[in-house]
Motif scaffolding. Structure first.
Motif, mmCIF file in Angstrom:
data_model
loop_
_atom_site.group_PDB
_atom_site.id
_atom_site.type_symbol
_atom_site.label_atom_id
_atom_site.label_comp_id
_atom_site.label_asym_id
_atom_site.label_seq_id
_atom_site.Cartn_x
_atom_site.Cartn_y
_atom_site.Cartn_z
ATOM 1 N N LEU A 59 0.827 -1.212 0.000
ATOM 2 C CA LEU A 59 0.000 0.000 0.000
ATOM 3 C C LEU A 59 0.859 1.259 0.000
ATOM 4 N N GLY A 62 1.711 3.250 -3.122
ATOM 5 C CA GLY A 62 0.759 4.208 -3.675
ATOM 6 C C GLY A 62 0.990 5.627 -3.200
ATOM 7 N N THR A 95 -4.550 -8.884 -1.571
ATOM 8 C CA THR A 95 -3.782 -7.642 -1.694
ATOM 9 C C THR A 95 -4.549 -6.617 -2.523
ATOM 10 N N SER A 98 -7.251 -5.200 -0.459
ATOM 11 C CA SER A 98 -6.723 -4.214 0.490
ATOM 12 C C SER A 98 -6.497 -2.867 -0.188
ATOM 13 N N ILE A 99 -6.091 -2.908 -1.453
ATOM 14 C CA ILE A 99 -5.912 -1.660 -2.209
ATOM 15 C C ILE A 99 -7.255 -0.965 -2.393
ATOM 16 N N SER A 102 -8.269 0.194 1.317
ATOM 17 C CA SER A 102 -7.419 1.092 2.108
ATOM 18 C C SER A 102 -6.317 1.777 1.320
ATOM 19 N N GLY A 103 -6.227 1.498 0.038
ATOM 20 C CA GLY A 103 -5.147 2.074 -0.754
ATOM 21 C C GLY A 103 -5.342 3.552 -1.031
ATOM 22 N N SER A 104 -4.271 4.197 -1.448
ATOM 23 C CA SER A 104 -4.348 5.611 -1.813
ATOM 24 C C SER A 104 -5.168 5.757 -3.090
ATOM 25 N N LEU A 107 -3.406 4.688 -6.276
ATOM 26 C CA LEU A 107 -3.294 3.237 -6.437
ATOM 27 C C LEU A 107 -4.641 2.652 -6.871
ATOM 28 N N GLN A 108 -5.712 3.127 -6.259
ATOM 29 C CA GLN A 108 -7.055 2.683 -6.642
ATOM 30 C C GLN A 108 -7.364 3.075 -8.081
ATOM 31 N N SER A 166 -14.315 1.880 0.676
ATOM 32 C CA SER A 166 -13.110 2.482 1.232
ATOM 33 C C SER A 166 -13.329 2.835 2.692
#
Length: 347
Positions: A59, A62, A95, A98-99, A102-104, A107-108, A166
């Motif tokens: 993460l 990102g 993974t 998780s993106i 909770s990813g930036s 990144l999303q 999110s």
């Protein structure tokens, strides 16, 4: 069979070691550091999900440039599509999940546009099979289902215009409520359909629920369960607002919403079985039932009015025909009377 499995596990372990050594040698490059982070989060070890530390390292990629984020997503996808092991595939999907959760944003954003051509099956795991053993064969069905869920997850996010699953800091509840109030009935119906689609996808989880004893499957169900809780919240907002608008909705709008509510109700038993140990949102199901009955009553009234209008139209048509016939008969009588006067010489 046991020896063969141990041998395969040893080979997989050696593959992980070799890949890490190769990536570490190029650690100075951006691609090398990304590869190391991905490999550590997606090892062949089937004893458990990726550690929080390793997921956090992915993460963190990102937080850099868009290029770094793009390379990160590309590396995860390459890892996912190159593997034939269910454990690695599950870890890649965890993974990715998780993106999404909770990813930036950057990144999303890269994930949502992968590949550039888009498509419903962009994870391309609908035919995934790991035939290395009975357990892995069964785990493969969870890989296929989980991939389908994540694909549906991103599609719903595009419909809603935001990453609905999110973290709360990204999606404020008050903001969501205000947006729902501002949306048209057509938009709310479309979003409700999309949310029910993902509920249906969740309900199609493999029958091998006993595999929840597997740490990987348990983590998958846990994360999907968190998303399902948010799905319920999103559905609740829209159903509540649509129920308030019932008297101003058209027949087609009412029918569309009722069909969506029926589809959601059809998922209830399966969803309850999948999340048996979680708190049931009975308030939501009560609202679904009450709103459906309210909308059905509105549909019934509209159909009654339509039937009355049809009958009145037929009666008017028959009345018009009778009137025309009487007028024609009267006119014919007058003409006939005139002819008789002329024939007999009467003035």
């Amino acid at each position: 069979m046991g020896r063969l499995m141990k041998l395969r596990n040893l080979i997989d372990l050696l593959k992980d070691k070799a890949s890490l050594i190769k990536a570490t040698l190029s650690i100075k490059s951006v691609a090398g550091s990304i590869t190391v982070a991905i490999l550590r989060a997606t090892t062949h070890d089937s004893s458990g999900p990726p550690s929080e530390k390793h997921v956090a390292a992915v993460l963190a990629l990102g937080n850099g440039s868009r290029l770094t984020a793009s390379l990160c997503i590309e590396a995860i996808m390459d890892r996912l599509h190159d593997t034939q092991r269910a454990s690695v595939a599950i870890k890649c999907l965890l993974t990715i999940h998780s993106i999404i959760a909770s990813g930036s944003f950057i990144l999303q954003d890269q994930l949502s546009f992968y590949p550039s051509s888009g498509g419903r099956n962009f994870l391309n795991l609908s035919t995934f099979r790991d035939d290395s053993g009975v357990d892995m064969w069964e785990l493969s069905s969870w890989v296929r289902w989980y991939a389908g869920f994540l694909e549906q997850n991103l599609m719903v996010s595009k419909v809603l215009g935001h990453y609905w699953c999110s973290s709360p800091r990204v999606n404020n509840k008050k903001d969501k409520e205000d947006k729902v109030l501002a949306f048209s009935t057509s938009d709310l119906s479309r979003e409700l359909d999309a949310l029910v689609d993902i509920a249906e996808q969740i309900g199609e989880a493999p029958d091998s629920l006993h595999l929840q004893r597997n740490a990987l499957v348990y983590e998958v169900v846990r994360m999907v369960g968190e998303d399902y809780r948010l799905v319920q919240s999103e559905i609740l907002l829209r159903v509540s607002e649509l129920g308030n608008r019932a008297e101003n909705m058209s027949y087609d709008e009412l029918t569309r919403v009722v069909n969506a509510l029926k589809r959601f109700e059809d998922c209830k038993e399966r969803l309850s079985l999948l999340f048996a140990n979680r708190k049931r949102n009975e308030g939501l199901w009560e609202l679904i039932g009450e709103t459906k009955m309210k909308l059905l009553m509105m549909i019934g009234k509209m159909e009654e009015m339509r039937l009355v209008m049809v009958r009145m139209g037929r009666r008017d048509d028959r009345g018009s025909e009778s009137t025309r016939f009487r007028n024609l008969f009267a006119q014919s009588g007058k003409l006939l009377g005139s002819d008789l006067v002329l024939v007999h010489g009467w003035a």
